[in-house]
Design an enzyme around this catalytic site. Structure first.
Site, PDB file in Angstrom:
ATOM      1  N   GLU A 209     -41.392 127.610  10.602  1.00 49.99           N
ATOM      2  CA  GLU A 209     -40.098 126.964  10.339  1.00 49.99           C
ATOM      3  C   GLU A 209     -39.303 126.783  11.630  1.00 49.99           C
ATOM      4  O   GLU A 209     -38.273 126.139  11.661  1.00 49.99           O
ATOM      5  CB  GLU A 209     -39.280 127.788   9.340  1.00 49.99           C
ATOM      6  CG  GLU A 209     -39.582 127.474   7.897  1.00 49.99           C
ATOM      7  CD  GLU A 209     -41.043 127.586   7.534  1.00 49.99           C
ATOM      8  OE1 GLU A 209     -41.593 128.686   7.665  1.00 49.99           O
ATOM      9  OE2 GLU A 209     -41.646 126.576   7.143  1.00 49.99           O
ATOM     10  N   ASN A 293     -47.918 125.758   7.123  1.00 50.65           N
ATOM     11  CA  ASN A 293     -47.439 124.383   7.172  1.00 50.65           C
ATOM     12  C   ASN A 293     -47.248 123.865   8.594  1.00 50.65           C
ATOM     13  O   ASN A 293     -46.956 124.624   9.501  1.00 50.65           O
ATOM     14  CB  ASN A 293     -46.102 124.268   6.431  1.00 50.65           C
ATOM     15  CG  ASN A 293     -45.060 125.213   6.994  1.00 50.65           C
ATOM     16  OD1 ASN A 293     -45.131 126.412   6.769  1.00 50.65           O
ATOM     17  ND2 ASN A 293     -44.105 124.694   7.745  1.00 50.65           N
ATOM     18  N   ASP A 335     -43.982 120.985   2.753  1.00 41.91           N
ATOM     19  CA  ASP A 335     -44.013 122.409   3.117  1.00 41.91           C
ATOM     20  C   ASP A 335     -44.905 123.228   2.184  1.00 41.91           C
ATOM     21  O   ASP A 335     -44.548 124.334   1.787  1.00 41.91           O
ATOM     22  CB  ASP A 335     -42.598 123.029   3.164  1.00 41.91           C
ATOM     23  CG  ASP A 335     -42.648 124.501   3.579  1.00 41.91           C
ATOM     24  OD1 ASP A 335     -43.461 124.829   4.463  1.00 41.91           O
ATOM     25  OD2 ASP A 335     -41.903 125.309   3.010  1.00 41.91           O
TER      26      ASP A 335
END
Lengths: 631, 198
Positions: A209, A293, A335
């Site tokens: 992230e 991801n 995601d």
């Protein structure tokens, strides 16, 4: 086999990593490995988060069964003294329970003969700045155990949020070694349970992230020296592709794709971190896990397939080199981080052939079953019929057949996409009952709207680029934001669900199944429940002090079977509750979806242990744990 | 309350100025405390050695009042720090992401409505993922705070950090009206970020 051969060699091991790697590959190390494998077979132990190398979370213990589970009562409990999310499950080895916690990642050793006595505790002082670069709360998923070899003591291996991997003497809790696996300044953290194979301690990293490039690293368990490191993206030699990589399935892709499926140098900040679970097959010597991801979430900013994010790996444990890699979601738009649990089984396929399988309920709403020797796709079915971004997975090409209506792109707000970014399945560690050939899966039933936005990469800053609105899936109650979870029993060969039940909130933590015909799991609103694993009938439940995001385990002590579970709400679904967030799009969309959670549970971490009639060391002998003036 | 506050802080400024003259160094008249534990944050001793000696820092340590608030020429640096250290969690314009929104009138810690309280929460950190940001210099932190105050979009009446004068002219922030195309604040040519304690 060659159990004791190499121990002498190891004593004279040089510091050269290659030497270590070669010895690790040879016989010496299988001593500890066999020991760990042996320990895992006992009903009295739970030596890794998934119980054994197959990560089945299944106990052959029959003492607690469908017949008597109604008599399950609280036996004893332990507060970790910490708030925030408690994922994973404790370990039990040789009458000692090892309990982990959320940040600051304290570790406790409890004496199962007198669980009121903390044998040792390890409370690291970490750089508190690590808290600012954690994704989604301050969770940790557990510990690894290495059984020792006579020269080096048995070790507990743990991760710290500040990206350090630490080995503790399992008997005393003293730090044996400590290594820096990453740098929090660029957003690298650790929340994963490390994994021991032979004399290696494996660990991934978190931070996709924040644009962290994912890698998996093996350390010499005795010294903390790095043995190998392989990346999720980049040049083939850094990704660690064996010469015969994907030779059984060349259509999965082979050479040059870790850079070739990215624009320019985007792979350097392209994510693919792995923070989920591992599984290992001592016979093939391959270990399996999923890379996460791509970064950022905004797909417009990273054209291409973005290999090898979102990939199920089969890698050689000694060298890290990949024999196969299957990318589930090429060019992710939602995601659907591919880090979820890998459960190994041996089953007969539709053609009547006995195969070594790997089953993986993915965030993207598909449960994949692969031949774990070569990566062949055996089955790929929807976790729920409401999955809509994909119509089906073409087993021949391995590609998902997308429904463009549910794709995401700049200047477009995608609506009613199922599953949400949390996936229909997240980090929960599920279970497999080999006698029934059923997987018991805890499911999120959550969909979303998704609107991307552009943003620059800044080291150590969130690199997401999407605004999310989450809400219950079509089978839930959208008016009241309830009906956000399911529990299901799945047959990976037939693709059928034997039973399924709705839950008020996600079953975030995973399941435990036992030969007592039972499946246990915790719910986000703080219940532990037991169902008949054949029928799904609800047989028993107990309200815990706080919501559950970890999975239950079971162990036998002095002839009594116990079931243990950690509670402590938090994690991604709990961020709204934990951080006092108001806006429904906050918490990467979690606040809206779980806005009613605060009416059912509050923070507070601990462990609750159950047994039939609540039998425990103190009920058996009331003098246990009493002050004895004679010492 | 506002009138009282001003008087008290003026008195403090005088006292602190005397103290500073005696010792010749910046002495904090205020005690800054961790938002959660209440522990003394030991400001300025624990801070980044750089950027301790600006007029604004000295004034802040003595009075707990941020002179950079609504000083246009000081905002660009504040926005730069914000985008580097805060926007990931709190959103590009304080609208909230993983972390709570900073631009509305709801405060997880009500003391953040004062400059001192906001400083303590940023410097020492708070609950959960809000780690300490004491790596920034004190001067950067004050400029950052000025930017956070600038992007406030709530009711001006609730903006306790503004003086009565400032309240008269303050316009709640509207991102779409933000001057430059890349979303960054720009000072007018020749403007220098300068404040004086008087």
């Amino acid at each position: 086999m060659m159990k004791h051969l190499g121990t002498g060699l190891l004593a004279g091991a040089s510091c050269v990593a290659l030497t270590v790697a070669m010895q690790v590959g040879s016989a010496s190390v299988s001593f500890a490995n066999d020991k760990l494998n042996e320990l895992s077979k006992s009903n009295e132990n739970w030596v890794m988060p998934g119980k054994n190398y197959s990560s089945q979370n299944y106990s052959p213990n029959t003492q607690i069964s469908t017949e008597n589970v109604k008599q399950l009562r609280a036996a004893w409990s332990f507060s970790t003294g910490l708030l925030h999310g408690h994922e994973g499950t404790p370990l039990v080895v040789n009458n000692v329970m090892y309990v982990h916690t959320s940040f600051p990642n304290n570790t406790f050793a409890l004496d199962l003969n007198d669980p009121g006595h903390i044998l040792w505790q390890h409370k690291p002082k970490q750089d508190p700045a690590a808290r600012s670069v954690a994704c989604c709360d301050l969770v940790n998923r557990g510990l690894a155990y290495w059984p020792g070899d006579g020269k080096t003591p048995a070790l507990i291996i743990k991760t710290q949020l500040d990206a350090h991997l630490v080995a503790l003497n399992a008997e005393t809790g003293e730090e044996y070694w400590k290594v820096e696996n990453g740098d929090i300044k660029v957003g690298q953290t650790l929340t994963q349970a490390p994994y021991v194979i032979k004399d290696l301690a494996l660990v991934g990293s978190s931070g996709a992230e924040l644009g962290v490039r994912g890698y998996t690293t093996a350390y010499n368990v005795k010294t903390g020296e790095q043995v190998w490191r392989v990346y999720a993206t980049g040049p083939d030699n850094e990704v660690g592709l064996a010469a015969d990589f994907n030779s059984a399935n060349p259509h999965y892709g082979q050479k040059g794709l870790g850079t070739g499926t990215w624009e320019g140098d985007a792979w350097k900040i392209g994510g693919g971190t792995n923070w989920g679970w591992y599984a290992y097959d001592p016979e093939t010597n391959l270990f399996h896990y999923g890379s996460g991801n791509p970064a950022p979430w905004n797909e417009t900013m990273r054209p291409g397939d973005n290999k090898w994010t979102m990939t199920i790996w089969g890698r050689d444990a000694d060298t890290g080199q990949a024999k196969f890699g299957y990318q589930k979601t090429p060019h992710d738009e939602w995601d659907y981080a591919g880090v979820n649990v890998m459960i190994l089984s041996e089953q007969t396929d539709k053609a009547g052939k006995k195969r070594k399988l790997l089953t993986h309920p993915d965030r993207n709403g598909i449960v994949y079953t692969l031949d774990r020797e070569n990566g062949d796709l055996v089955s790929a079915n929807k976790l729920d019929d409401t999955v809509n971004w994909v119509k089906q997975v073409d087993l021949k090409s391995g590609l998902p057949v997308r429904d463009p209506e549910y794709g995401t792109r700049m200047d477009h707000k995608g609506k009613e996409i199922c599953p949400s970014a949390m996936g229909y399945h997240n980090q929960g560690h599920d279970s497999y009952d080999p006698t029934k050939e059923l997987f018991f899966m805890g499911i999120n039933h959550i969909c979303m709207d998704w609107e991307p936005f552009m943003l620059p990469y800044r080291a150590g800053q969130f690199f997401v680029g999407a605004t999310l609105w989450m809400y219950p899936g079509p089978k839930g109650d959208r008016q009241n934001y309830l009906g956000l979870g399911q529990i299901k029993a799945y047959n990976a060969i037939s693709g059928e669900y034997k039973w399924e039940k709705m839950e008020r909130f996600s079953v975030w933590g995973g399941t435990l199944s036992t030969a007592g015909n039972l499946v246990f799991y915790g719910t986000l609103d703080g219940f532990i429940k037991a169902r008949n694993s054949d029928t799904g009938e609800l047989l028993w439940k107990y309200k815990l002090p706080s919501g559950v995001i970890g999975h239950p385990m079971t162990y036998e002590h002095k002839g009594t079977q116990y079931v243990a579970i950690m509670y402590g709400v938090g994690g991604w679904p709990g961020v709204g509750l934990v951080f006092d967030l108001q806006d429904p799009t906050a918490g990467l969309g979690a606040v809206g979806a779980f806005k009613n959670l605060q009416n059912y549970t509050q923070m507070g971490g601990g462990l609750q242990v159950f047994s039939l009639d609540g039998k425990n060391p103190y009920s058996e002998d009331i003098n246990v744990g009493e002050f004895d003036s004679k010492g | 309350m506002d009138g009282d506050y001003t008087m008290k802080s003026k008195a403090l400024v005088v006292m602190a100025a005397v103290a500073a003259m005696i010792t010749g160094t910046a002495v904090a008249a205020e005690t800054f405390r961790n938002t959660i534990t209440g522990d003394d944050l030991k400001v300025p001793e624990s801070s980044n050695p750089e950027g301790r000696d600006t007029a604004a820092v000295k004034h802040f340590l003595e009075s707990g009042v941020n002179l950079y608030t609504e000083v246009k020429a000081c905002l660009p640096k504040g926005e730069e720090v914000y985008l580097t250290s805060c926007s990931g969690c709190h959103g590009h314009v304080g609208e909230g992401k993983v972390g709570p929104g900073l631009a509305d009138n709801y405060w997880t810690y009500p003391k953040n409505k004062t400059d001192k309280g906001l400083f303590e929460t940023i410097y020492g950190g708070a609950q959960g993922m809000m780690g300490p940001h004491s790596d920034l210099t004190l001067d950067e932190l004050l400029k950052l705070m000025a930017w956070i105050r600038h992007i406030y979009s709530g009711d001006v009446a609730d903006a306790d950090w503004l003086t009565e004068e400032q309240k008269k002219t303050f316009k709640p922030y509207k991102p779409e009206e933000h001057a430059s195309a890349d979303g960054s604040a720009k000072a007018a040519d020749g403007d220098e970020c300068k404040v004086s304690a008087n």
